[in-house]
Design an enzyme around this catalytic site. Sequence first.
Site, mmCIF file in Angstrom:
data_model
loop_
_atom_site.group_PDB
_atom_site.id
_atom_site.type_symbol
_atom_site.label_atom_id
_atom_site.label_comp_id
_atom_site.label_asym_id
_atom_site.label_seq_id
_atom_site.Cartn_x
_atom_site.Cartn_y
_atom_site.Cartn_z
ATOM 1 N N SER A 67 35.384 47.809 40.858
ATOM 2 C CA SER A 67 35.787 46.407 40.844
ATOM 3 C C SER A 67 37.217 46.239 41.378
ATOM 4 O O SER A 67 37.508 46.658 42.494
ATOM 5 C CB SER A 67 35.630 45.852 39.422
ATOM 6 N N ASP A 80 25.576 40.620 42.560
ATOM 7 C CA ASP A 80 26.939 40.670 42.032
ATOM 8 C C ASP A 80 27.642 39.341 42.280
ATOM 9 O O ASP A 80 27.838 38.936 43.428
ATOM 10 C CB ASP A 80 27.703 41.813 42.706
ATOM 11 N N HIS A 110 27.283 44.693 37.890
ATOM 12 C CA HIS A 110 28.686 44.928 38.256
ATOM 13 C C HIS A 110 29.358 45.822 37.213
ATOM 14 O O HIS A 110 30.045 46.784 37.562
ATOM 15 C CB HIS A 110 29.412 43.584 38.363
#
Length: 324
Positions: free
Chosen positions: A136, A270, A299
């Site tokens: 991320s 996502d 995610h």
Amino acid sequence: MRSGSEEPVPLHEEFIYCCGAATHVLKCGPWKDLSKDESKTLPRLLFMIIPGNPGLAGYYRTFIQALYCGLNQQYPVWVVSHAGHCKPPSGMEMIEDTDIKELEDVFGLNGQVEHKLNFLKKNVSKDIKLVLIAHSIGCYITLEMMKRASELQVLRSVLLFPTIERMAQSPQGKLMTPLLCKLRYALYMPVYLLSFLPEGVKASLVRFALRGMKTCDESSITTSINLFSVDCIANILYMASQEMMKVVERDSTTIKQNLKKLIFYYGTGDRWCPQNYYDEIKMDFPDGDIRLCEKGLRHAFVLDASKEMAAMITDWLQDDLTKL
């Protein structure tokens, strides 16, 4: 690479100050000092995990154990929390009690980049090659690290569900930006009140929040209890607010310069980095190793798919490791 034993792998846990901020480090494999150049027993390669946000090392506990086993326990695998995202143990403050100000705004997005570079400088020999596995916002941080410290011996960077562009414009970003940038202070009082609850009640609340998952990693439950700390949540939300404002344009120059070292892994559903972001980067870098998830992983894969992700990464890196 074999998948490794099902038996849990011992972890070494440290709480340290890095750039003056409390930092949680989890280590699989050799956890002694890797900064001594003269040591003849230094490993050739270190796998270092750069977390997402919340940047709590505990969320990656199962992931680094599975990765270490998948690598035949040959290479150390470490995860370093973001500065100030962990609740320090009793007797340790969130900020080091010193007159020396090591870094301006260490809890901000730029500070977190410098925090990771500082950790490597102080704890890892410059001769050790690195595999950086980022998740991320950790992917943005990793690209910045490679940009600012080209001397790092990065063998590969694996960027999982990369939030490296247009965060505020993403479906989740449109929802969260007003909350993070204008209303985050309103969350502090409820968190403060919840912080007085017994640990068992906090754990029950976390289980309730994650009840929709078929399976949930137990370490995610215990780690999430950190989110009942006002200091932790304030630093987490502050960093997130900066992400919305600062992660705008994709750094295509750094990507181009390091393309052969990078593996991108995008999700199909996502909401932080939607599939059109994958389509566009794939078009801009047709020779890049840019993959689209075919397994439906979320995610926040650390909540329920750590072992599956670790197995995929060991497969991706087999050729690189055989050349060492």
